[in-house]
Design a protein around this motif. Structure first.
Motif, PDB file in Angstrom:
ATOM      1  N   VAL A 158       0.819  -1.214   0.000  1.00  0.00           N
ATOM      2  CA  VAL A 158       0.000   0.000   0.000  1.00  0.00           C
ATOM      3  C   VAL A 158       0.851   1.263   0.000  1.00  0.00           C
ATOM      4  CG1 VAL A 158      -1.683   1.311   1.344  1.00  0.00           C
ATOM      5  CG2 VAL A 158      -1.954  -1.164   1.098  1.00  0.00           C
TER       6      VAL A 158
ATOM      7  N   LEU B 176       1.798   4.484   8.304  1.00  0.00           N
ATOM      8  CA  LEU B 176       0.729   3.482   8.281  1.00  0.00           C
ATOM      9  C   LEU B 176       0.798   2.553   9.491  1.00  0.00           C
ATOM     10  CD1 LEU B 176       0.653   2.464   4.497  1.00  0.00           C
ATOM     11  CD2 LEU B 176      -1.090   3.739   5.764  1.00  0.00           C
TER      12      LEU B 176
ATOM     13  N   ALA C 186      -1.751   2.245  12.544  1.00  0.00           N
ATOM     14  CA  ALA C 186      -2.433   0.974  12.774  1.00  0.00           C
ATOM     15  C   ALA C 186      -2.227   0.478  14.194  1.00  0.00           C
ATOM     16  CB  ALA C 186      -1.931  -0.066  11.767  1.00  0.00           C
TER      17      ALA C 186
ATOM     18  N   ALA D 177      -4.334   2.442  16.437  1.00  0.00           N
ATOM     19  CA  ALA D 177      -5.740   2.064  16.283  1.00  0.00           C
ATOM     20  C   ALA D 177      -6.069   0.785  17.049  1.00  0.00           C
ATOM     21  CB  ALA D 177      -6.074   1.894  14.803  1.00  0.00           C
TER      22      ALA D 177
ATOM     23  N   LEU E 231      -5.418  -6.087  11.477  1.00  0.00           N
ATOM     24  CA  LEU E 231      -5.917  -4.786  11.035  1.00  0.00           C
ATOM     25  C   LEU E 231      -5.320  -4.389   9.686  1.00  0.00           C
ATOM     26  CD1 LEU E 231      -7.616  -2.306  11.642  1.00  0.00           C
ATOM     27  CD2 LEU E 231      -5.652  -1.318  12.821  1.00  0.00           C
ATOM     28  N   THR E 232      -4.023  -4.583   9.501  1.00  0.00           N
ATOM     29  CA  THR E 232      -3.422  -4.221   8.216  1.00  0.00           C
ATOM     30  C   THR E 232      -4.002  -5.057   7.085  1.00  0.00           C
ATOM     31  OG1 THR E 232      -1.553  -5.737   8.586  1.00  0.00           O
ATOM     32  CG2 THR E 232      -1.280  -3.444   9.280  1.00  0.00           C
TER      33      THR E 232
ATOM     34  N   LEU F 226      -7.131  -6.305   7.064  1.00  0.00           N
ATOM     35  CA  LEU F 226      -8.502  -5.829   6.852  1.00  0.00           C
ATOM     36  C   LEU F 226      -8.519  -4.556   6.009  1.00  0.00           C
ATOM     37  CD1 LEU F 226     -10.075  -6.391  10.392  1.00  0.00           C
ATOM     38  CD2 LEU F 226     -10.637  -7.611   8.286  1.00  0.00           C
ATOM     39  N   VAL F 227      -7.537  -3.701   6.204  1.00  0.00           N
ATOM     40  CA  VAL F 227      -7.471  -2.461   5.432  1.00  0.00           C
ATOM     41  C   VAL F 227      -6.785  -2.694   4.090  1.00  0.00           C
ATOM     42  CG1 VAL F 227      -6.543  -0.115   5.391  1.00  0.00           C
ATOM     43  CG2 VAL F 227      -7.480  -1.054   7.514  1.00  0.00           C
ATOM     44  N   GLY F 228      -5.738  -3.519   4.085  1.00  0.00           N
ATOM     45  CA  GLY F 228      -4.944  -3.697   2.873  1.00  0.00           C
ATOM     46  C   GLY F 228      -5.580  -4.579   1.828  1.00  0.00           C
TER      47      GLY F 228
ATOM     48  N   PHE G 251      -7.727  -2.691  -0.600  1.00  0.00           N
ATOM     49  CA  PHE G 251      -6.848  -1.881  -1.439  1.00  0.00           C
ATOM     50  C   PHE G 251      -6.165  -2.745  -2.489  1.00  0.00           C
ATOM     51  CE2 PHE G 251      -2.837   0.070  -2.559  1.00  0.00           C
ATOM     52  CZ  PHE G 251      -3.181   1.393  -2.780  1.00  0.00           C
TER      53      PHE G 251
END
Length: 336
Positions: free
Chosen positions: A267, A294, A298, A301, A317-318, A320-322, A325
């Motif tokens: 990302v 990032l 994270a 968070a 978490l990375t 779930l976000v990545g 993307f």
């Protein structure tokens, strides 16, 4: 056109100060926020006035966590940018060199056979050794002049084999406690690390990042094609070797201490590349800062989502976000 070029140049000039400011603010927030919020006055009492509880929280718990999030994020970001430029593949990420899978395999072996319980540094050392051994296979191909496609296939094969061996160890583990430790480590985290761990992994991470940053000019010449780069004096075998060794050092050490944390290396370069006008050399520096931002964000968070319950793992978490993307990038690349 002139106005657009001026705006692009202004964004490029402001990018470095903006990244430095974001990193500074996130480091400050990481040291301040959490289950126990610490004000600057509490910092003073903890560090200088000698309050043992506050010193424990700030120096022994939060400082190593913050430093590792900063270093691991920067390492993943710059490694992802270098590999994407070398392989000329916008979907390349640090796992392609086999360092992530090798580090995971080494750390899992240390947990399975109890080395980590016998010696506190056995876990990161085993992870780093695993990354070095698995990456050696890919490096061997680089020395023999393998093509770009060959390097990608070798990296995928090495990572797949490492994942299969990790799954085999999990399947064969007779100890539920060891299995739980392995699963927790594989999810990725920078919690429960010490300053000794930081001192152990910072040198190889710094060395790997320095080696990658030195390849900026050669990667810039590789933008056209390999023949044009060779005509401009770029030694492709030497460039491949330098990028793979640098990525192995940085990513292997990062994974050895923090576990498997995906998508940051994928990302971060995509976020900053348009801001530096797609210059591979500048993308390396910008991706290093973006990766640090990032991962610091994270980690902050996961600390604040539910500070009184079970903390969400950083790698979860990375992912779930990545993952969304990554899917968006795949669709964008495949679009006509």
């Amino acid at each position: 056109v002139v106005r657009g070029a001026g705006a692009a140049a202004m964004r490029e000039v402001l990018l470095a100060p903006a990244l430095l400011l974001l990193v500074g603010l996130l480091v400050l927030a990481s040291l301040t926020l959490g289950y126990l919020e610490l004000s600057p006055l509490a910092w003073w009492r903890g560090v200088w006035a000698g309050d043992p509880l506050l010193r424990l929280v700030l120096v022994e718990i939060r400082l190593p966590r913050t430093l590792l999030a900063l270093a691991v994020g920067a390492a993943l970001g710059v490694a992802g940018a270098a590999l994407q430029s070398l392989l000329r593949n916008p979907l390349a990420e640090p796992a392609l060199v086999g360092a992530t899978g090798g580090a995971s395999l080494g750390a899992v072996m240390a947990l399975y056979w109890g080395w980590a319980g016998a010696w506190s540094l056995a876990l990161p050392l085993a992870g780093f050794a695993g990354a070095a051994l698995v990456t050696a296979f890919v490096l061997l191909l680089a020395l023999r002049g393998a093509s770009t496609v060959g390097l990608i296939l070798a990296g995928v094969a090495a990572s797949s084999l490492s994942t299969a061996l990790v799954s085999l160890i999990l399947n064969a583990s007779p100890n539920p406690h060891a299995t739980m430790e392995i699963v927790h480590w594989l999810l990725g985290s920078v919690t429960d690390r010490s300053l000794q761990d930081v001192a152990l992994v910072l040198p190889p991470i710094a060395l790997g990042m320095a080696l990658l940053l030195r390849q900026g000019t050669a990667l810039r010449r590789l933008v056209l094609d390999e023949e044009a780069a060779a005509s401009l004096g770029v030694s492709l075998p030497r460039l491949r070797l330098a990028v793979l060794v640098g990525a192995a050092l940085a990513v292997g050490a990062a994974t050895a201490i923090a576990g498997s944390i995906g998508f940051v290396g994928l990302v971060a370069p995509h976020l900053v590349r348009p801001l530096v006008r797609h210059d591979p050399a500048r993308t390396l520096w910008a991706s290093m800062g973006a990766g640090a931002v990032l991962l610091l964000a994270a980690d902050l968070a996961v600390r604040l989502i539910d500070p009184h319950g079970a903390e969400l793992k950083l790698g979860v978490l990375t992912a779930l976000v990545g993952a969304p993307f990554f899917l968006w990038r795949v669709l964008a690349v495949r679009a006509p």
